[in-house]
Design a protein around this motif. Structure first.
Motif, PDB file in Angstrom:
ATOM      1  N   GLU A   1      19.595   0.601  -5.430  1.00  0.00           N
ATOM      2  CA  GLU A   1      20.297   1.691  -4.994  1.00  0.00           C
ATOM      3  C   GLU A   1      20.974   1.977  -4.716  1.00  0.00           C
TER       4      GLU A   1
ATOM      5  N   HIS B   1      13.622   7.044  -3.854  1.00  0.00           N
ATOM      6  CA  HIS B   1      13.473   4.944  -4.194  1.00  0.00           C
ATOM      7  C   HIS B   1      12.055   5.201  -4.725  1.00  0.00           C
TER       8      HIS B   1
ATOM      9  N   GLN C   1      11.788  10.184   1.960  1.00  0.00           N
ATOM     10  CA  GLN C   1      12.527  10.195   1.593  1.00  0.00           C
ATOM     11  C   GLN C   1      12.715  11.267   1.421  1.00  0.00           C
TER      12      GLN C   1
END
Length: 307
Positions: free
Chosen positions: A104, A94, A148
């Motif tokens: 995204e 991200h 992440q």
């Protein structure tokens, strides 16, 4: 769990050494971080050091090195912007998308394509999800926390090119190398540090191969800390590692800091592994036993012998 065969770098190092057998081990690691995976078409002048090679090959002969990027559309937007974001940031998915100014959906499509092309790979997070306890909610700031995965380049050459060369493409096209070389000198350790971590992981894999093979290896990051290396053996041992590419010999203070970080992250460590190309203090050498492993420059020769 990180897959042991994912992102293997040792074979690339061996191929590079076969192409440039005259480099010393220390030189080999440094040159590999800058040119690794791009052996064909590269040659080094006898009286050049690495910095001079970088300026000649990527600076003065920029147009030629630009042709080494395949497919060529990776030099265009938005691919270029995304790859620069991966090369210059921490690699977290991200964070990369935010840095590249991509949503995204679009970013995910581009990343899938780059993974299929063999330019990038995923390094999966091994952090356990946060859970609220019965009758207690997670604090608001933790509810927003997102685990992440990270994006990594498969070839050192691509990482260096998009991290150091591509941001100065405009200058280099006009034959101006000053800002490019200033950026290289200022941030050169960034080019070497991640590669050193990857090579250290594979050295640790070799070290444990006959004793207690590894079931998982790679870097580790969580809400509190990031660690250069965290590996698990088949018997359940957890080994935590720290990699120091350059500078003074590593001293006991680094081991103490690593132990404290492990406590904060709640890691039950069986052994610690320190990697240094500048050696270790006498105090650390005297403590090398049981739960402490030390690896220095000559140990990395094993990577070339284990091809």
């Amino acid at each position: 769990m990180a897959h042991l065969k994912e992102g293997r770098i040792r074979q690339q190092l061996i191929a590079f050494q076969q192409r440039f057998p005259y480099l010393s081990l220390a030189q080999l690691l440094e040159y590999f971080a800058v040119f690794g995976g791009r052996e064909e078409g590269v040659h080094f002048e006898f009286f050049e050091d690495l910095e001079q090679s970088v300026e000649r090959i990527y600076g003065r002969k920029y147009a030629r090195s630009r042709e080494w990027i395949r497919p060529s559309y990776l030099l265009e937007e938005p691919y270029r912007r995304l790859l620069i974001a991966v090369a210059k940031g921490d690699g977290k998915l991200h964070n990369v998308l935010r840095r590249a100014r991509l949503d995204e959906r679009t970013g995910g499509r581009l990343i899938d394509e780059l993974v299929c092309l063999g330019v990038l790979r995923f390094e999966e997070s091994r952090e356990a999800p946060l859970h609220s306890r019965p009758g207690r909610w997670l604090p608001r700031e933790l509810r927003r926390y997102r685990i992440q995965d990270k994006l990594r380049f498969r070839r050192p050459f691509d990482r260096f090119w998009f991290g150091f060369v591509a941001p100065f493409a405009g200058d280099l096209e006009r034959g101006k190398t000053q800002r490019f070389m200033e950026g290289y000198r200022q941030h050169r350790d960034r080019a070497f540090s991640l590669l050193f971590e990857q090579l250290s992981a594979e050295l640790l894999e070799l070290h444990f191969a006959g004793e207690d093979p590894l079931s998982s290896l790679g870097s580790y990051w969580d809400l509190h800390n990031e660690f250069d290396l965290l590996v698990l053996t088949e018997s359940g041992e957890l080994i935590l590692g720290e990699c120091k590419y350059k500078g003074r010999p590593v001293c006991a203070k680094e081991l103490h800091k690593l132990r404290e970080k492990a406590k904060v992250s709640g890691l039950k460590v069986s052994r610690y592994a320190l990697f240094s190309l500048s050696g270790f203090s006498r105090e650390l050498r005297e403590r090398r036993q049981g739960d402490l492993l030390l690896f220095e420059l000559e140990d990395f020769r094993r990577l070339l012998e284990a091809g």
